[in-house]
Design an enzyme around this catalytic site. Structure first.
Site, PDB file in Angstrom:
ATOM      1  N   GLY A 105       0.819  -1.214   0.000  1.00  0.00           N
ATOM      2  CA  GLY A 105       0.000   0.000   0.000  1.00  0.00           C
ATOM      3  C   GLY A 105       0.849   1.258   0.000  1.00  0.00           C
ATOM      4  N   ARG A 150     -11.388 -10.458  -2.885  1.00  0.00           N
ATOM      5  CA  ARG A 150     -12.631 -10.022  -2.236  1.00  0.00           C
ATOM      6  C   ARG A 150     -13.457  -9.214  -3.228  1.00  0.00           C
ATOM      7  NH1 ARG A 150      -8.549  -6.209  -1.221  1.00  0.00           N
ATOM      8  NH2 ARG A 150      -9.223  -4.184  -1.981  1.00  0.00           N
ATOM      9  N   ARG A 166     -16.042   8.372  -4.023  1.00  0.00           N
ATOM     10  CA  ARG A 166     -16.164   7.896  -2.646  1.00  0.00           C
ATOM     11  C   ARG A 166     -16.382   9.108  -1.732  1.00  0.00           C
ATOM     12  NH1 ARG A 166     -12.023   2.962  -1.424  1.00  0.00           N
ATOM     13  NH2 ARG A 166     -12.037   1.981  -3.483  1.00  0.00           N
TER      14      ARG A 166
HETATM   15  C1  MV4 Z   1       5.165   1.007  -8.223  1.00  0.00           C
HETATM   16  C2  MV4 Z   1       5.038   2.287  -8.831  1.00  0.00           C
HETATM   17  C3  MV4 Z   1       5.931   2.598  -9.864  1.00  0.00           C
HETATM   18  N1  MV4 Z   1       6.892   1.721 -10.259  1.00  0.00           N
HETATM   19  N2  MV4 Z   1       6.135   0.152  -8.634  1.00  0.00           N
HETATM   20  C4  MV4 Z   1       1.893   1.725  -4.772  1.00  0.00           C
HETATM   21  C5  MV4 Z   1       1.384   0.743  -3.775  1.00  0.00           C
HETATM   22  C6  MV4 Z   1       1.565  -0.593  -4.377  1.00  0.00           C
HETATM   23  N3  MV4 Z   1       0.301  -1.063  -4.878  1.00  0.00           N
HETATM   24  C7  MV4 Z   1       2.535  -0.437  -5.505  1.00  0.00           C
HETATM   25  N4  MV4 Z   1       2.600   0.983  -5.779  1.00  0.00           N
HETATM   26  C8  MV4 Z   1       3.392   1.450  -6.769  1.00  0.00           C
HETATM   27  N5  MV4 Z   1       4.346   0.621  -7.225  1.00  0.00           N
HETATM   28  C9  MV4 Z   1       6.980   0.520  -9.626  1.00  0.00           C
HETATM   29  N6  MV4 Z   1       7.972  -0.350 -10.018  1.00  0.00           N
HETATM   30  C10 MV4 Z   1       4.060   3.156  -8.371  1.00  0.00           C
HETATM   31  C11 MV4 Z   1       3.237   2.746  -7.330  1.00  0.00           C
HETATM   32  C12 MV4 Z   1       2.242   3.702  -6.864  1.00  0.00           C
HETATM   33  C13 MV4 Z   1       0.876   3.491  -7.095  1.00  0.00           C
HETATM   34  C14 MV4 Z   1       0.427   2.360  -7.751  1.00  0.00           C
HETATM   35  C15 MV4 Z   1      -0.948   2.233  -7.976  1.00  0.00           C
HETATM   36  C16 MV4 Z   1      -1.838   3.204  -7.570  1.00  0.00           C
HETATM   37  C17 MV4 Z   1      -1.394   4.318  -6.905  1.00  0.00           C
HETATM   38  C18 MV4 Z   1      -0.029   4.478  -6.652  1.00  0.00           C
HETATM   39  C19 MV4 Z   1       0.434   5.627  -5.979  1.00  0.00           C
HETATM   40  C20 MV4 Z   1       1.771   5.776  -5.766  1.00  0.00           C
HETATM   41  C21 MV4 Z   1       2.695   4.814  -6.202  1.00  0.00           C
END
Ligand code: MV4
Length: 435
Positions: free
Chosen positions: A163, A291, A335
């Site tokens: 998260g 879920r 939301r």
């Molecule tokens: C990343 C990314 C960019 N590059 N991984 C955020 C929480 C987790 N779900 C993974 N996340 C991210 N991983 C790489 N290699 C950017 C995010 C990210 C993000 C991903 C989905 C939705 C919102 C986000 C907000 C900030 C960073």
């Protein structure tokens, strides 16, 4: 199934009770002492108080929930989302007690709950994952070598994180050393585990997720996708279906790999495959949610599938009753979050053509401070994105929730932003706008 216990509260408990009523299945609500006047308690056929306001004493109290199912002779438990919905131990406890857990098996929940095992499973199923290190690192030197192979900028992540916690962008080899030490110390203190791994950093991805459903006979289907890129501090705020920046070829590929993965792991029920989308045919698995999700209504309104009804039917051993999805409309969900607790002394929720509201609010309801701040979802659906945005703008304008502070004004501002209207956004856009 004759009776289902809903191990949840608020709008999702109301949503599930509604689905039970239409299926002529009796519903059992469970509630904490803080929720004795809640709508889900009044709507269910039976209600059992399971403990005090603190979730640990009630909605996370596994023994108390199992006991409530036993004394009411419930055949199944629907966990909703949050709370115990992805807790493999609870699913196992239900299995051991002969109570049907409405969701996948405890083994699958456990496998998808561990980032490393989920990643390995998806690689085996042929699902693209973010280019990065296969294993975890404790040593800075190993991590640095992996970063050099991937190429900067890289994202350094805590294996025990999630998260968005325990993540760091590292732009060059020079800053790798002190960033790694800092990140590892943070991970150690936050999660008690200093294992780190390295991935290629995707600069401006979108968060696109595929809704899948799979039955007990090996049938699996992709029901649509959602764009959930508009997040504030890793909390989804506005979700859309379909993902309008997605080209059809990539959409089909994402559906295919999601269906194949669900079949390979013998998935049962509703599941969501979350991807980072970085351009045509560049999508990478992030995680699988086992879920029903908050944002399920936008998929329902663009596919005419009642996803909670489908979940219950699959749990009853019925095969998925369709092979094709007639995709139509565009839907978007806002939301509504409470910013303060307090009594709702004036309530008017929007309605009319193209508007759906999911909430457990009523005039005079006291919003407690013990639980998640989301108190309602306003969904707009129309033939295209522009019309749906216009409808949403008017619906937000029409909404009255008096007695507490909410994020309604912020949502109205976002919906009216030019960059939002032309969909010129990505996962960091909302955080930038809010600050
Ligand atoms: C990343 C990314 C960019 N590059 N991984 C955020 C929480 C987790 N779900 C993974 N996340 C991210 N991983 C790489 N290699 C950017 C995010 C990210 C993000 C991903 C989905 C939705 C919102 C986000 C907000 C900030 C960073």
């Amino acid at each position: 199934m004759k009776k289902i216990l809903i191990a949840n509260r608020g709008e999702i408990a109301v949503r599930i009770i509604r689905a039970c009523k239409i299926l002529d299945i009796l519903s059992v609500a469970v509630y904490s002492t803080a929720d004795k006047s809640a709508m889900h308690v009044a709507m269910a056929d039976e209600a059992v108080c399971i403990g005090g306001p603190n979730p640990e004493d009630s909605y996370l109290n596994q023994d108390s929930i199992i006991a409530a199912a036993q004394i009411t002779h419930a055949d199944a438990i629907h966990p909703g989302y949050g709370f115990l919905s992805e807790n493999a131990d609870f699913a196992k406890l239900c299995e051991d007690q002969g109570i049907k857990f409405i969701g996948p098996s405890s083994e699958v929940i456990s496998m998808m709950g561990e980032k490393e095992s989920a990643r390995k499973t998806m690689i085996k199923a042929g699902v693209p994952v973010i280019p990065g290190s296969a294993s975890d690192f404790l040593q800075f030197s190993d991590a640095k070598k992996a970063a050099e192979e991937i190429g900067y900028p890289v994202m350094l992540k805590a294996s025990a994180g999630g998260g968005g916690k325990g993540m760091r962008v590292i732009k060059s080899a020079q800053e790798f050393e002190n960033q790694f030490d800092l990140a590892q110390a943070e991970a150690q203190s936050a999660f008690g585990d200093g294992h780190m791994y390295v991935e290629r950093y995707l600069e401006h991805p979108r968060h696109i997720e595929v809704q899948v459903a799979a039955d007990q006979y090996g049938n699996a289907i992709a029901i649509g996708e959602r764009d959930c890129s508009l997040q504030q501090r890793h909390q989804k705020v506005i979700e859309e279906a379909p993902a309008s920046t997605l080209d059809d070829k990539t959409r089909q590929e994402m559906y295919e790999v999601s269906v194949k993965a669900a079949q390979d792991i013998e998935y049962e029920g509703l599941g969501t495959m979350e991807f980072l989308f970085d351009g045509p045919e560049e999508f990478y698995f992030m995680e699988m949610n086992t879920r029903v999700q908050v944002e399920h209504p936008i998929t329902e309104l663009t596919s005419d599938v009642d996803l909670v009804d489908l979940q219950i039917k699959i749990a009853q051993g019925e095969p998925i009753p369709f092979a094709e999805i007639d995709k139509h409309n565009f839907a978007l969900e806002c939301r509504i979050n409470a910013k303060t607790a307090g009594k709702i002394d004036a309530l008017h929720l929007p309605a009319g053509h193209g508007i759906r509201t999911d909430s457990a609010l009523y005039q005079g309801y006291f919003v407690p401070s013990n639980y998640d701040s989301m108190i309602a979802k306003i969904i707009s659906f129309a033939p295209d994105r522009e019309a749906a945005i216009k409808q949403m703008s008017e619906a937000l304008e029409e909404t009255v929730i008096g007695g507490i502070k909410t994020n309604l004004d912020f949502l109205t501002q976002v919906i009216d932003e030019p960059d939002y209207k032309i969909n010129h956004t990505d996962i960091s856009w909302l955080d930038k706008l809010a600050n």
